[in-house]
Scaffold this active site. Structure first.
Site, PDB file in Angstrom:
ATOM      1  N   CYS A  86      -7.599   8.133  -3.666  1.00 35.07           N
ATOM      2  CA  CYS A  86      -7.081   8.805  -4.854  1.00 35.07           C
ATOM      3  C   CYS A  86      -6.358   7.790  -5.737  1.00 35.07           C
ATOM      4  CB  CYS A  86      -6.176   9.969  -4.477  1.00 35.07           C
ATOM      5  SG  CYS A  86      -4.460   9.550  -4.185  1.00 35.07           S
ATOM      6  N   GLU A  87      -6.546   7.961  -7.009  1.00 37.14           N
ATOM      7  CA  GLU A  87      -5.964   6.985  -7.933  1.00 37.14           C
ATOM      8  C   GLU A  87      -4.471   7.206  -8.132  1.00 37.14           C
ATOM      9  OE1 GLU A  87      -8.378   7.589 -11.445  1.00 37.14           O
ATOM     10  OE2 GLU A  87      -6.798   8.783 -12.388  1.00 37.14           O
ATOM     11  N   HIS A  88      -3.939   8.310  -7.651  1.00 36.21           N
ATOM     12  CA  HIS A  88      -2.512   8.564  -7.823  1.00 36.21           C
ATOM     13  C   HIS A  88      -1.667   7.915  -6.739  1.00 36.21           C
ATOM     14  CE1 HIS A  88      -4.224  12.303  -9.906  1.00 36.21           C
ATOM     15  NE2 HIS A  88      -3.957  11.391 -10.805  1.00 36.21           N
ATOM     16  N   HIS A  89      -2.194   7.862  -5.505  1.00 43.25           N
ATOM     17  CA  HIS A  89      -1.417   7.308  -4.395  1.00 43.25           C
ATOM     18  C   HIS A  89      -2.140   6.176  -3.674  1.00 43.25           C
ATOM     19  CE1 HIS A  89      -0.071  11.543  -4.897  1.00 43.25           C
ATOM     20  NE2 HIS A  89       1.120  10.997  -4.745  1.00 43.25           N
ATOM     21  N   GLN A 127     -10.895  13.579  -7.588  1.00 45.72           N
ATOM     22  CA  GLN A 127     -12.101  14.256  -7.072  1.00 45.72           C
ATOM     23  C   GLN A 127     -12.904  14.946  -8.169  1.00 45.72           C
ATOM     24  OE1 GLN A 127     -11.590  16.491  -3.381  1.00 45.72           O
ATOM     25  NE2 GLN A 127     -13.244  17.859  -4.011  1.00 45.72           N
ATOM     26  N   HIS A 155      -7.494  15.107   1.256  1.00 46.88           N
ATOM     27  CA  HIS A 155      -6.711  14.070   0.589  1.00 46.88           C
ATOM     28  C   HIS A 155      -5.528  13.667   1.454  1.00 46.88           C
ATOM     29  CE1 HIS A 155      -8.437  14.639  -3.627  1.00 46.88           C
ATOM     30  NE2 HIS A 155      -9.088  15.477  -2.851  1.00 46.88           N
ATOM     31  N   CYS A 157      -3.124  11.875   0.747  1.00 46.76           N
ATOM     32  CA  CYS A 157      -1.831  11.912   0.033  1.00 46.76           C
ATOM     33  C   CYS A 157      -1.194  13.284   0.199  1.00 46.76           C
ATOM     34  CB  CYS A 157      -1.999  11.553  -1.440  1.00 46.76           C
ATOM     35  SG  CYS A 157      -3.118  12.610  -2.353  1.00 46.76           S
TER      36      CYS A 157
HETATM   37 ZN   LIG Z   1      -3.104  11.366  -4.243  1.00 45.27          ZN
END
Ligand SMILES: [Zn+2]
Length: 200
Positions: A86-89, A127, A155, A157
């Site tokens: 995931c690009e956030h975490h 996603q 996920h 995260c």
């Molecule tokens: Zn994430």
């Protein structure tokens, strides 16, 4: 320093130093024996996990076959496993992709569809975006009557931090053409892939 030691404007030495910084941030001593080779290993793992940036997904579908003896029914490839982040975490997303399309005279080798999934999965992702990218790639290459892509993802995260919910998977879908407009086509696709049905 060889070309392979520099990627996307970053020297390997810089990348390894960034890993050492995160180790220090976490409370570790990067000079400790067990961690000496860790920056090198992490950077090598990144090369594999994010190999999708080196790949042109459209090129995988450039070679199509038109001799299909008039076959004009749905083609479905289900349970294509993928690993993404995931690009956030920058945490792993692990799951499966199901792809279906209704050909308009042109089909593609099935292993190529799996390659397309991998090309987009091996990047930093959201996603929803990955789902749309896979569908868009098939649409561009084959101009089929319709395309359906369903992605299931767990996920990390969400399972290992934050809300700590295990066993949750997120399902996203992109339906184009007849998969979007024709409820029967969509239902047939969903029946084939059995999403939400009994666990295999
Ligand atoms: Zn994430």
């Amino acid at each position: 320093m060889s070309d392979s030691d520099r990627r996307h404007g970053v020297d390997r030495v810089q990348a390894e130093e960034a890993v050492r910084t995160l180790l220090r941030w976490s409370g570790e001593d990067p000079a400790r024996e067990g961690l000496l080779d860790t920056p090198r290993r992490v950077v090598e793992a990144y090369t594999e996990w994010f190999s999708g940036y080196e790949v042109d997904a459209d090129a995988y579908l450039a070679r199509t076959f038109e001799e299909v003896a008039g076959y004009d029914e749905m083609i479905v490839l289900r349970d294509i496993e993928y690993e993404s982040h995931c690009e956030h975490h920058m945490a792993p997303i692990i799951g499966k992709v199901h792809v279906g399309y209704l050909p308009r005279g042109k089909v593609v080798g099935i292993s190529k569809l799996a390659r397309v999934v991998e090309a987009y999965a091996k990047r930093f992702q959201v996603q929803e975006k990955m789902t749309a990218q896979i569908a868009g790639c098939i649409q561009r290459a084959l101009s089929p009557l319709g395309v359906g892509v369903v992605v299931e993802g767990a996920h990390e995260c969400m399972t290992t931090r934050g809300v700590h919910k295990r066993g949750v998977s997120m399902i996203t879908s992109t339906m184009l053409g007849s998969f979007r407009e024709d409820a029967r086509t969509r239902a047939e696709f969903l029946r084939f892939i059995e999403v939400g049905g009994p666990r295999r």
